[in-house]
Design a protein around this motif. Structure first.
Motif, PDB file in Angstrom:
ATOM      1  N   SER A 221       0.443  -1.138  -0.183  1.00  0.00           N
ATOM      2  CA  SER A 221       0.425   0.208   0.535  1.00  0.00           C
ATOM      3  C   SER A 221       0.463   1.186   0.079  1.00  0.00           C
ATOM      4  N   ALA A 222       1.533   1.433   0.958  1.00  0.00           N
ATOM      5  CA  ALA A 222       2.973   2.564   0.714  1.00  0.00           C
ATOM      6  C   ALA A 222       3.818   2.573  -0.294  1.00  0.00           C
ATOM      7  N   ILE A 223       4.146   1.165  -1.170  1.00  0.00           N
ATOM      8  CA  ILE A 223       4.568   1.693  -2.508  1.00  0.00           C
ATOM      9  C   ILE A 223       3.775   2.245  -3.726  1.00  0.00           C
ATOM     10  N   GLY A 224       2.224   1.517  -3.243  1.00  0.00           N
ATOM     11  CA  GLY A 224       1.340   2.446  -3.792  1.00  0.00           C
ATOM     12  C   GLY A 224       0.718   4.169  -4.292  1.00  0.00           C
ATOM     13  N   LEU A 225       0.967   4.326  -3.144  1.00  0.00           N
ATOM     14  CA  LEU A 225       1.129   5.860  -3.076  1.00  0.00           C
ATOM     15  C   LEU A 225       2.587   6.514  -2.812  1.00  0.00           C
ATOM     16  N   LEU A 226       3.621   5.887  -2.750  1.00  0.00           N
ATOM     17  CA  LEU A 226       4.653   6.322  -3.411  1.00  0.00           C
ATOM     18  C   LEU A 226       4.448   6.994  -4.948  1.00  0.00           C
ATOM     19  N   ARG A 227       4.182   6.106  -6.102  1.00  0.00           N
ATOM     20  CA  ARG A 227       4.358   5.966  -7.165  1.00  0.00           C
ATOM     21  C   ARG A 227       3.779   7.460  -7.613  1.00  0.00           C
ATOM     22  N   VAL A 273      14.849   3.891  -5.327  1.00  0.00           N
ATOM     23  CA  VAL A 273      15.613   2.625  -4.541  1.00  0.00           C
ATOM     24  C   VAL A 273      15.554   2.830  -2.903  1.00  0.00           C
ATOM     25  N   PRO A 274      15.984   4.353  -2.370  1.00  0.00           N
ATOM     26  CA  PRO A 274      15.869   3.678  -0.968  1.00  0.00           C
ATOM     27  C   PRO A 274      14.486   4.498  -0.005  1.00  0.00           C
ATOM     28  N   ARG A 275      13.974   5.353  -1.215  1.00  0.00           N
ATOM     29  CA  ARG A 275      12.435   5.637  -0.727  1.00  0.00           C
ATOM     30  C   ARG A 275      11.336   4.313  -0.433  1.00  0.00           C
ATOM     31  N   VAL A 276      11.600   3.470  -1.874  1.00  0.00           N
ATOM     32  CA  VAL A 276      10.882   1.723  -1.478  1.00  0.00           C
ATOM     33  C   VAL A 276      11.164   0.655  -0.391  1.00  0.00           C
ATOM     34  N   ARG A 277      12.604   1.321  -0.065  1.00  0.00           N
ATOM     35  CA  ARG A 277      13.569   0.739   1.009  1.00  0.00           C
ATOM     36  C   ARG A 277      12.603   0.764   2.329  1.00  0.00           C
ATOM     37  N   ALA A 278      12.291   2.317   2.054  1.00  0.00           N
ATOM     38  CA  ALA A 278      11.598   3.062   3.222  1.00  0.00           C
ATOM     39  C   ALA A 278       9.788   2.972   3.427  1.00  0.00           C
ATOM     40  N   CYS A 279       9.597   2.229   2.719  1.00  0.00           N
ATOM     41  CA  CYS A 279       8.111   1.303   2.736  1.00  0.00           C
ATOM     42  C   CYS A 279       8.483   0.287   3.917  1.00  0.00           C
ATOM     43  N   PHE A 280       9.112  -0.564   3.322  1.00  0.00           N
ATOM     44  CA  PHE A 280       9.277  -1.785   4.195  1.00  0.00           C
ATOM     45  C   PHE A 280       9.772  -1.806   5.104  1.00  0.00           C
TER      46      PHE A 280
END
Ligand SMILES: [Zn+2]
Ligand SMILES: [Zn+2]
Length: 406
Positions: A221-227, A273-280
């Motif tokens: 869900s966080a990645i979906g918003l990050l997009r 990539v760092p922002r995607v990692r932050a979602c995890f």
């Protein structure tokens, strides 16, 4: 380095003739090349298990007089075939033709790598035939059998092991949905993510559990918003590789496999990539899980098509009666991109079936059907004509290196 006056004009006149010469040389090989493509299509092998394909391709190269090294950089299904004109030296132009031959999990040759292998083999045979017949030009020809392109970046360990040392130019073709001389690709990082929580009876004692699947759900869900806040050319896509064992057990483990892509390698590695990692990490904190993120395969880097070679490939496509597009559709990723950062390289796309996307069952069917022969023949002719042009005219190599450096 000096570049001959108006070399482009000369080549414009020459390329159709080189294409025609390559097609004449290919004619006698087409039955074998079609059989190779059909053979590989009938035996789809995923990354690093391409034993049948490697055996067939190395046998064909040896039969044609290439010196073949089986296995390379610790990869059993990699190979390197070499052939040189008798008077060639280490200073002679060296061209590497790349072959891919791995299939996709579950849907076979849906990326058409059986066609890539047959076309690359055909190019090598045609160039050897022509240079042997005419004499004069000196040449070092290297056929690189690179396994594991789908998902494992097999070219990266081969590059690290030195397969491009002494190579002046590198090339391959790929079947696709449109004709493109200078195709581009996205850089890509693959992330394997594991969330660990605590199991519990999902009905009797849910309060004692820590739900790892909740963490995976939150992360997606966080990645979906990050997009929404990512650059237009970014792509983030994921699958759940472990979603728990049973509905009546609070999942103790959950896992995701995530691909993160962007045209701009620096932006990908430094920001996206760092922002995607932050979602995890955020999902782990919110649920009380532990998280482990690993990069188990090397990153793919964006293709850097060489302008000199793209110009030749475009002329070849036109000579073949194709209409190359200048602004191709968004592409995927390829480890040929990593090659193109080391030496001047091209990776033209040739239409297999118009508007039919690779990585689909329809594309897999087409790669084993009647449409394959034309792509094999045209792809081999394009590569052979480009290689013949470069072997015969040193200014092409010089210009390609100058535009690479620039
Ligand atoms: Zn693919
Ligand atoms: Zn592919």
């Amino acid at each position: 380095m000096t570049i001959a006056a108006q070399p482009a004009d000369l080549r414009e006149a020459d390329m159709p003739a080189f294409v025609e010469e390559a097609r004449r040389a290919l004619a006698e090989h087409m039955p074998v090349l079609s059989d190779v493509a059909a053979d590989l299509h009938a035996h789809p092998e995923i990354r690093f298990t391409e034993f049948h394909a490697a055996q067939r391709l190395t046998a064909e190269l040896e039969r044609a007089g290439f010196d073949v090294q089986r296995g390379y950089a610790g990869l059993e299904t990699a190979f390197v075939g070499r052939w040189s004109t008798p008077d060639a030296t280490a200073q002679t132009t060296t061209i590497a033709v790349f072959l891919e031959y791995d299939a996709l999990e579950g849907i076979g040759h849906a990326c058409g790598h059986n066609i890539i292998a047959a076309a690359g083999l055909g190019a090598a045979l045609a160039v050897k035939d022509r240079l042997t017949a005419e004499g004069g030009a000196r040449a070092n020809l290297v056929v690189v059998g690179s396994p594991g392109e789908e998902g494992a970046a097999g070219k990266v360990p081969m590059i690290e092991h030195g397969v491009l040392e002494g190579v002046d130019l590198a090339m391959m073709i790929h079947p696709g949905a449109e004709d493109v001389a200078g195709s581009t690709s996205l850089s890509r990082v693959a992330l394997d993510v594991e969330f660990t929580g605590r199991a519990s009876h999902a009905a009797a004692h849910p309060e004692r559990g820590i739900n790892a699947l909740d963490a995976a759900t939150l992360a997606l869900s966080a990645i979906g918003l990050l997009r929404q806040q990512l650059p237009d050319d970014s792509r983030v896509h994921a699958i759940v590789t472990d979603g728990g064992q049973a509905p009546n057990i609070i999942p103790e483990h959950a896992a995701l496999r995530v691909f993160v892509r962007s045209q701009d390698r620096d932006e990908l590695l430094g920001s996206i990539v760092p922002r995607v990692r932050a979602c995890f990490e955020g999902a782990a904190i919110a649920t009380g899980c532990q998280v482990l993120v690993e990069e188990r395969t090397p990153a793919y880097f964006s293709l850097r098509p060489n302008p000199t070679l793209v110009g030749l490939a475009e002329q070849a496509l036109v000579a073949l009666g194709r209409e190359p597009v200048r602004a191709p559709e968004m592409a995927g990723s390829t480890d040929m991109g990593n090659v193109s950062l080391v030496v001047p390289a091209i990776h033209p796309m040739l239409t297999l079936v118009p508007d039919c996307s690779p990585h689909t069952c329809e594309f897999a069917d087409a790669a084993g059907g009647d449409a394959a022969a034309a792509v094999i023949e045209h792809g081999a002719a394009l590569l052979a004509a480009t290689a013949l042009a470069a072997f015969r005219d040193d200014t092409i190599v010089a210009e390609a290196k100058a535009t690479f450096a620039g």
